[in-house]
Design a protein around this motif. Sequence first.
Motif, mmCIF file in Angstrom:
data_model
loop_
_atom_site.group_PDB
_atom_site.id
_atom_site.type_symbol
_atom_site.label_atom_id
_atom_site.label_comp_id
_atom_site.label_asym_id
_atom_site.label_seq_id
_atom_site.Cartn_x
_atom_site.Cartn_y
_atom_site.Cartn_z
ATOM 1 N N GLN A 1 0.793 3.687 -3.368
ATOM 2 C CA GLN A 1 0.340 5.050 -2.922
ATOM 3 C C GLN A 1 1.202 5.987 -3.332
ATOM 4 O O GLN A 1 1.082 6.922 -4.050
ATOM 5 N N THR B 1 -8.631 4.630 3.232
ATOM 6 C CA THR B 1 -8.424 5.236 1.878
ATOM 7 C C THR B 1 -6.964 5.064 1.761
ATOM 8 O O THR B 1 -6.226 5.893 0.894
ATOM 9 N N GLY B 2 -6.138 4.481 2.490
ATOM 10 C CA GLY B 2 -4.460 4.270 2.532
ATOM 11 C C GLY B 2 -4.002 4.916 3.573
ATOM 12 O O GLY B 2 -4.564 5.210 4.571
ATOM 13 N N THR C 1 0.895 -1.160 0.086
ATOM 14 C CA THR C 1 0.063 0.037 0.064
ATOM 15 C C THR C 1 0.845 1.185 0.053
ATOM 16 O O THR C 1 0.685 2.142 -0.825
ATOM 17 N N LEU D 1 -6.985 3.976 -3.369
ATOM 18 C CA LEU D 1 -6.120 4.816 -2.621
ATOM 19 C C LEU D 1 -5.969 6.198 -3.467
ATOM 20 O O LEU D 1 -6.134 7.147 -2.656
ATOM 21 N N ARG E 1 -6.863 -1.568 -5.936
ATOM 22 C CA ARG E 1 -6.181 -0.996 -4.870
ATOM 23 C C ARG E 1 -5.734 0.551 -5.317
ATOM 24 O O ARG E 1 -5.943 1.211 -4.320
#
Length: 464
Positions: free
Chosen positions: A115, A278-279, A111, A144, A140
């Motif tokens: 991101q 959301t990340g 992640t 994000l 994903r």
Amino acid sequence: MANKDKTMYVCSNCGQESTKWIGKCPSCGQWNTFKEIKVADTRKQLAATTAAASAGRQLRQNKVQRLSDIAAHDDPRIDMHDEELNRVLGGGLVPGSIVLLGGEPGIGKSTLSLQTMLNLTDKRVLYVSGEESAHQLKMRAERLVGSSAADNSFLILCENSLEAIFDHIKEVQPELVVVDSIQTIATEDVESSAGSIAQVRECAAALLRFAKTSGVPVILIGHITKEGTLAGPKILEHIVDTVIQFEGDQHYMYRILRSIKNRFGSTSELGIYEMQQTGLRQVSNPSELLLTEDHDGLSGVAISSAIEGVRPFLVETQALVSSAAYGTPQRSATGFDQRRLNMLLAVLEKRVGFKLMQKDVFLNIAGGLRVTDMAMDLSVIAAVLSSNVDTPIDDGWCMAGEVGLSGEVRPVARIEQRIAEAEKLGFQHIIIPKYNLTGLNQKKYKIELVAVRKVEEALRALFG
């Protein structure tokens, strides 16, 4: 003449090499860990790496140079558009460097990397995934960054073959390469499964040669073992330029990015993130998340002004002292060196006179942080004594000081930043070593500075 395949025995635990099979590894002491592997042909590797490194770029020519003739300018670093990651890397990503990111399963390594790469809209990024499909990465990415995930400069490759990866690198000519993860990549030159000692070593070495010859930075994501160390041979950590570790409990929301090795910056820096739906969100003021809002009337809680790297923050130290239920008293520390805790308990018993031999002592640093700053000593002793006598420390008190074996409070570095951080968060009193008052302009601070020379003076100021 055809080259004869060469075999070697490698320890699957530590990566120690041997020309013959050995029952017990002389390096790590484990039994029956040596496995026979086929050594890669060096000429094949060199040819593959040369083809990948010349992906639209002229190969750098190495030559002997005098030290005085080498230009002493730093290459401009790549801004990752992430203040926390830039700080841990030492100011940004260095071109031609190779970075290893490790962490437990589910902690957020993929992640964080995905991101960050999605925010690099000014760079052509090749994200090589050996664990997830393109559809999973697309889902994903939309979670994000939303609809902005449709960026033409961000390229995804789902591949496990090192040779195929180099072919695609030659075709697309990326400016940054991410490999998720190095344990899933395999080369045809080694006859073993992906993730083995030999595969990890050979693939990492080939990617290192590519990064150094082409100037394209490479970020490797690595797994860790159940002992908490990076999986694979130790040479993996030696050959990379930077090793950063993503830490934290996956049941809690906070994550800590810590630098273990950095050839281009300090290893004492850390970044703090908050895991959200959301990340990952950057935490710019860690003092607020490391302090609980309501501990009024609770004993065993002390606030310390600590520094990690260049960043000061306030840490809540929690202690619990109770009568030993069994014959041997327990000593447990979370986020703090247990040997130093034992030393501080001995100082508290010998120099201050509090008997803790038949007491269980538990210490915890709030927020899941692991602190190595010596200035935490004073808050540890204050929290232990507060829990022992069941008397809370008044609100508004903060402290910073190293405790010596004779019970003296030793000076700490960068005291002005510690005082300013405590004053910014509304504390009225801060206990500091008396030696730190030398050359300190006390008039510019609204917070009261309580200077002490011994532990007894600090405890007298806190408890009367």
